[in-house]
Motif scaffolding. Sequence first.
Motif, short mmCIF file in Angstrom:
data_model
loop_
_atom_site.label_atom_id
_atom_site.label_comp_id
_atom_site.label_asym_id
_atom_site.label_seq_id
_atom_site.Cartn_x
_atom_site.Cartn_y
_atom_site.Cartn_z
N ASP A 181 -24.56 14.95 6.40
CA ASP A 181 -23.33 15.36 7.08
C ASP A 181 -22.10 14.67 6.51
O ASP A 181 -20.98 15.19 6.63
CB ASP A 181 -23.43 15.07 8.58
N ALA A 182 -22.29 13.51 5.87
CA ALA A 182 -21.15 12.72 5.40
C ALA A 182 -20.97 12.75 3.88
O ALA A 182 -19.84 12.66 3.39
CB ALA A 182 -21.28 11.28 5.87
N TRP A 183 -22.05 12.87 3.11
CA TRP A 183 -21.97 12.70 1.66
C TRP A 183 -22.18 14.02 0.92
O TRP A 183 -23.05 14.82 1.29
CB TRP A 183 -23.00 11.69 1.19
N ALA A 210 -17.87 12.57 -2.62
CA ALA A 210 -17.02 12.57 -1.43
C ALA A 210 -17.78 12.08 -0.21
O ALA A 210 -18.99 12.31 -0.07
CB ALA A 210 -16.47 13.97 -1.16
N TYR A 211 -17.02 11.41 0.67
CA TYR A 211 -17.55 10.92 1.94
C TYR A 211 -16.63 11.42 3.06
O TYR A 211 -15.40 11.34 2.94
CB TYR A 211 -17.61 9.40 1.96
N ALA A 212 -17.21 11.93 4.14
CA ALA A 212 -16.42 12.40 5.28
C ALA A 212 -17.04 11.86 6.56
O ALA A 212 -18.03 12.41 7.06
CB ALA A 212 -16.37 13.92 5.31
N SER A 217 -12.27 9.57 5.43
CA SER A 217 -12.73 10.52 4.42
C SER A 217 -12.16 10.08 3.08
O SER A 217 -10.99 9.65 2.99
CB SER A 217 -12.28 11.94 4.75
N ALA A 218 -12.99 10.15 2.03
CA ALA A 218 -12.56 9.67 0.73
C ALA A 218 -13.30 10.44 -0.36
O ALA A 218 -14.39 10.98 -0.14
CB ALA A 218 -12.82 8.17 0.59
N ALA A 243 -7.99 9.09 -0.18
CA ALA A 243 -8.61 8.63 1.06
C ALA A 243 -7.67 8.87 2.23
O ALA A 243 -6.45 8.75 2.09
CB ALA A 243 -8.96 7.14 0.98
N THR A 244 -8.25 9.23 3.38
CA THR A 244 -7.50 9.41 4.62
C THR A 244 -8.22 8.67 5.74
O THR A 244 -9.45 8.77 5.85
CB THR A 244 -7.38 10.90 4.98
N TYR A 245 -7.45 7.96 6.54
CA TYR A 245 -8.05 7.16 7.62
C TYR A 245 -7.33 7.44 8.94
O TYR A 245 -6.09 7.43 9.01
CB TYR A 245 -7.96 5.67 7.30
N GLN A 246 -8.12 7.72 9.98
CA GLN A 246 -7.59 7.95 11.33
C GLN A 246 -7.47 6.59 12.03
O GLN A 246 -8.45 6.04 12.51
CB GLN A 246 -8.54 8.86 12.11
N VAL A 247 -6.25 6.06 12.08
CA VAL A 247 -6.03 4.73 12.66
C VAL A 247 -6.20 4.78 14.17
O VAL A 247 -6.92 3.98 14.76
CB VAL A 247 -4.64 4.20 12.28
N THR A 248 -5.51 5.72 14.79
CA THR A 248 -5.63 5.97 16.22
C THR A 248 -5.67 7.49 16.42
O THR A 248 -5.61 8.25 15.44
CB THR A 248 -4.45 5.39 17.02
N ASP A 249 -5.72 7.95 17.66
CA ASP A 249 -5.72 9.38 17.91
C ASP A 249 -4.45 10.05 17.41
O ASP A 249 -4.46 11.25 17.10
CB ASP A 249 -5.88 9.65 19.41
#
Length: 358
Positions: A181-183, A210-212, A217-218, A243-249
């Motif tokens: 599901d992630a790789w 890729a990783y999600a 996600s990167a 790369a993208t990172y969800q810091v908070t909602d």
Amino acid sequence: MSLLALPCLLSFALLGQSEPPAPQSSALESLVSRLKPEGGVDVYYGYNFNRPADGAHFIPGTGTTAKRDNALSLNLASLGVSLEPAPVGLRVLVGIGTAMEVVHGAEPEGTAIGPQVWRFLQQASLSYAHGSLTLEAGVYPSHIGLESFQSQLNWTYTRSWMGELSPYYQTGLKGTWTFSDAWSAQLHLLNGWQTIGENNRGKALGTQVAYAGERLSAAFNTFIGEEGSEDATGLRLFGDVVATYQVTDSVRVSGTADVGTQRRPGQDAALWYGVGLNARVQVAPPVAVVARAELFDDREGLISGTAQRLVAGTFTLEVRPAEHLVLKLEARHDRSTVDVFGPYRDQTLVVGGATAFF
């Protein structure tokens, strides 16, 4: 056999003969139900405080959004259809607008190739899926970079220099393996660097790992292949990390870094690199603000056409008054180490864009 029984037998025989078309009808209905139409209209108004004499923002070969100054203009109108692979699928997408003119501007000229041949084509590809493997062949979106060619998929309205100076599309064969599901991983056999027509005898390879995850996600992307034409060809090596990172909602950050090199006959190899950082804050359900800072260094001018270092800052206000409508108001400042914006080293833009899509 009685005469009374004969009509009954004939009825059963006729019913039996009429049964085979039913599965064909079901298959056709299934095919139609999988077809998905898509499209959109992206319009903008941009004002450049330099008031460029040719009415064009950015440097030659770039500006897939807001290319024209002081004019309400069509950036992209697109229409197409897609069919999810089950196991065979396809996607065809055509478009018009200033974005299409810019993105195909560097297509090599020749017999049955060139910007005029492909000027309306965004994507045309066939796909085949079996288990964890999906194959795709034709013209399809590039695996490189953070940004998409379609405005509604990006955080900002105008593109970064790294986005403008790397491929939006590519032509070839792609294999995607989904391990979990992630790789996932990809392998590409390509004509070259954002080209449909071919201008040399070499081919190129591209890869992605890729990783999600839930928050992060990167992807790490590469390109290797002969680029250039006639006696000016050389091996190009390129690497790209996004790369993208969800810091908070309500807060997300993204970053990207590129580095590339290419051999040049009779000269030292050319080198270029870029870095960018983006932050997006969802102020309220329909409203978000985005800030972007970036640097692009093209030491020998191989990619941008001029030996220079570009820096840029962008601030974007986004409003989504409806599910399929995106409004963006953007302020942007670009600066180069040389005079590439007409007689100036910098430019300041204010751009308003509206994109409706389905």
